[in-house]
Write a protein that holds these residues in place. Structure first.
Motif, mmCIF file in Angstrom:
data_model
loop_
_atom_site.group_PDB
_atom_site.id
_atom_site.type_symbol
_atom_site.label_atom_id
_atom_site.label_comp_id
_atom_site.label_asym_id
_atom_site.label_seq_id
_atom_site.Cartn_x
_atom_site.Cartn_y
_atom_site.Cartn_z
ATOM 1 N N GLY A 200 37.936 41.218 40.599
ATOM 2 C CA GLY A 200 36.721 41.620 41.296
ATOM 3 C C GLY A 200 35.819 42.458 40.420
ATOM 4 O O GLY A 200 34.587 42.290 40.410
ATOM 5 N N ASP A 203 34.017 40.179 38.020
ATOM 6 C CA ASP A 203 32.909 39.482 38.674
ATOM 7 C C ASP A 203 31.756 40.437 38.975
ATOM 8 O O ASP A 203 30.580 40.069 38.852
ATOM 9 C CB ASP A 203 33.395 38.823 39.964
ATOM 10 C CG ASP A 203 34.256 37.594 39.698
ATOM 11 O OD1 ASP A 203 34.121 36.995 38.612
ATOM 12 O OD2 ASP A 203 35.076 37.251 40.568
ATOM 13 N N GLY A 204 32.092 41.655 39.373
ATOM 14 C CA GLY A 204 31.053 42.642 39.654
ATOM 15 C C GLY A 204 30.254 43.023 38.418
ATOM 16 O O GLY A 204 29.066 43.346 38.503
ATOM 17 N N SER A 253 36.688 35.510 48.184
ATOM 18 C CA SER A 253 36.007 36.637 48.821
ATOM 19 C C SER A 253 36.736 37.109 50.070
ATOM 20 O O SER A 253 36.409 38.162 50.633
ATOM 21 C CB SER A 253 34.568 36.251 49.181
ATOM 22 O OG SER A 253 34.559 35.130 50.047
ATOM 23 N N TRP A 258 39.909 41.864 45.830
ATOM 24 C CA TRP A 258 38.812 41.317 45.037
ATOM 25 C C TRP A 258 37.495 41.966 45.459
ATOM 26 O O TRP A 258 36.681 42.356 44.611
ATOM 27 C CB TRP A 258 38.725 39.795 45.212
ATOM 28 C CG TRP A 258 37.593 39.209 44.397
ATOM 29 C CD1 TRP A 258 37.651 38.758 43.121
ATOM 30 C CD2 TRP A 258 36.230 39.052 44.830
ATOM 31 N NE1 TRP A 258 36.396 38.328 42.712
ATOM 32 C CE2 TRP A 258 35.510 38.493 43.743
ATOM 33 C CE3 TRP A 258 35.547 39.328 46.018
ATOM 34 C CZ2 TRP A 258 34.143 38.206 43.818
ATOM 35 C CZ3 TRP A 258 34.188 39.049 46.089
ATOM 36 C CH2 TRP A 258 33.498 38.500 44.997
ATOM 37 N N ARG A 259 37.252 42.090 46.772
ATOM 38 C CA ARG A 259 35.994 42.662 47.251
ATOM 39 C C ARG A 259 35.842 44.112 46.808
ATOM 40 O O ARG A 259 34.756 44.539 46.405
ATOM 41 C CB ARG A 259 35.907 42.573 48.781
ATOM 42 C CG ARG A 259 35.849 41.145 49.301
ATOM 43 C CD ARG A 259 35.224 41.067 50.698
ATOM 44 N NE ARG A 259 35.798 41.969 51.665
ATOM 45 C CZ ARG A 259 36.835 41.694 52.445
ATOM 46 N NH1 ARG A 259 37.442 40.512 52.328
ATOM 47 N NH2 ARG A 259 37.263 42.542 53.334
ATOM 48 N N TYR A 262 35.035 44.100 43.140
ATOM 49 C CA TYR A 262 33.651 43.666 42.926
ATOM 50 C C TYR A 262 32.686 44.838 43.105
ATOM 51 O O TYR A 262 31.757 45.038 42.296
ATOM 52 C CB TYR A 262 33.311 42.552 43.906
ATOM 53 C CG TYR A 262 31.952 41.919 43.687
ATOM 54 C CD1 TYR A 262 31.777 40.947 42.713
ATOM 55 C CD2 TYR A 262 30.853 42.290 44.455
ATOM 56 C CE1 TYR A 262 30.532 40.363 42.495
ATOM 57 C CE2 TYR A 262 29.609 41.721 44.254
ATOM 58 C CZ TYR A 262 29.456 40.758 43.272
ATOM 59 O OH TYR A 262 28.222 40.190 43.062
ATOM 60 N N GLN A 266 30.269 46.793 40.292
ATOM 61 C CA GLN A 266 28.831 46.984 40.472
ATOM 62 C C GLN A 266 28.412 48.446 40.368
ATOM 63 O O GLN A 266 27.233 48.760 40.514
ATOM 64 C CB GLN A 266 28.394 46.415 41.817
ATOM 65 C CG GLN A 266 28.455 44.885 41.878
ATOM 66 C CD GLN A 266 27.834 44.347 43.137
ATOM 67 O OE1 GLN A 266 28.103 44.849 44.235
ATOM 68 N NE2 GLN A 266 26.998 43.331 43.008
#
Length: 346
Positions: A200, A203-204, A253, A258-259, A262, A266
């Motif tokens: 995550g 990906d973030g 998701s 994972w969330r 992410y 960010q």
């Protein structure tokens, strides 16, 4: 028809209760919050955890644990790892006849390094249960509750007990295998959550599939290193509760871990991320336990170390990626060779 008590009315506990109810069992679901128990019994929904899912009308829910477990021959513990000791402490005084205890939690306890089955065994006297079974594998509650095809594994010290659990869960949508490797099944399910946090984060940060594929592959090597050092069979990690669970948790998701990762990637802080999630993120606690355990056993786990630094030492995710990419050169087959050598010498 057998009475089965499911302790824990979160997304996973409710989804598994639905499977058992579909199989014709007399299922009683215990919820910590009275309002949730009332919602499940009255409207046959659990909107906070499984939005839009219609639960079987025969599924009963209660806020009273004694009512849920009275007369049950099988008890499924589906509470977070951090709540397991407290729930078991309540449960042990309610058990009158021997039961089968199954758990569906995926974590390791920081400080003690205990697997969930070990926590249960410490809290509940052996004379109260036939055996402790673990249920694990690639399984999002959201998909299970919608009766989408799912395959999991159960394991216990006594394979005949594991087979009993296999029989009560298996149906055309929910396929269940057995495994003799209790340690490996538990560790695979717990440790993959750390790698999912990393996926995550990747990906973030905006990294691509190349980075995530490398993270999953090298993450599996770390899981196998620590697992075999604790007595697991390395082949377990190539199965459903190893690579299977790792793939589904790192790429979907639906995955809380994972969330959460992410959001960290960010730039959000851990405290804010956990508050926004509103549900337990097992990988955070397990990252601390695995980091401590790896240090104690002198097992090399660079990805886990990096995730720990992001979570608990405020290290920048980008700095951790740079740190991982500039590690000393190694041969990819070193891990496999070392694991096989360890197995041959044991």
């Amino acid at each position: 028809m057998e009475k089965i008590a499911v302790l824990g009315a979160g997304s996973w506990g409710t989804a598994l209760a639905l499977v058992l109810a579909d199989n014709g069992h007399d299922v009683h679901l215990w919820a910590h919050r009275k309002s949730l128990a009332e919602e499940i019994s009255r409207t046959h929904t659990n909107e906070k955890y499984l939005e839009g899912v219609a639960l079987p009308e025969q599924l009963q829910a209660t806020h009273e644990m004694a009512e849920a477990v009275r007369g049950a021959g099988h008890i499924l513990l589906a509470v977070p790892t951090k709540a397991m000791r407290e729930v078991c402490a309540q449960l042990k005084d309610l058990l009158q006849d021997k039961v089968i205890l199954t758990h569906a939690a995926k974590g390791i306890e920081p400080g003690t390094y205990k697997r969930v089955s070990e926590i249960i065994a410490e809290e509940i006297p052996k004379e109260s249960y036939e055996d402790i079974v673990v249920l694990s594998g690639p399984s999002h509650a959201e998909e299970v509750s919608r009766r989408q095809p799912t395959t999991v594994t159960v394991s216990a010290s006594d394979l005949t007990v594991a087979e009993k659990v296999q029989d009560i869960f298996i149906n055309q949508n929910f396929r269940v295998y057995t495994s003799p490797d209790l340690v490996g099944v538990e560790l695979g399910g717990a440790l993959k959550n750390i790698i999912a946090l990393g996926a995550g984060i990747s990906d973030g940060l905006g990294y691509g599939d190349n980075a995530k594929a490398a993270l999953i592959t090298r993450g599996l090597a770390e899981i196998a290193r620590l697992g075999t050092s604790m007595g697991a069979n390395p082949l377990t990690f190539s199965g459903l509760t190893g690579i299977g669970d790792l793939i589904v948790t790192c790429t979907s998701s639906h995955s809380r871990n994972w969330r959460a990762g992410y959001k960290l990637g960010q730039g959000n802080g851990l405290e804010q991320v956990l508050e926004d999630m509103g549900m337990v993120v097992e990988g955070v606690r397990t990252a601390k336990a695995a980091y401590q355990l790896a240090s104690d056993q002198n097992v090399d786990m660079p990805i886990t170390t990096g995730i720990y630094q992001i979570l608990f030492e405020d290290k920048s995710p980008r700095d951790v990626v740079d740190q991982l990419m500039t590690r000393i050169r190694r041969h990819e087959m070193e891990d496999l060779t070392n694991i096989l050598d360890q197995q041959l010498n044991d």
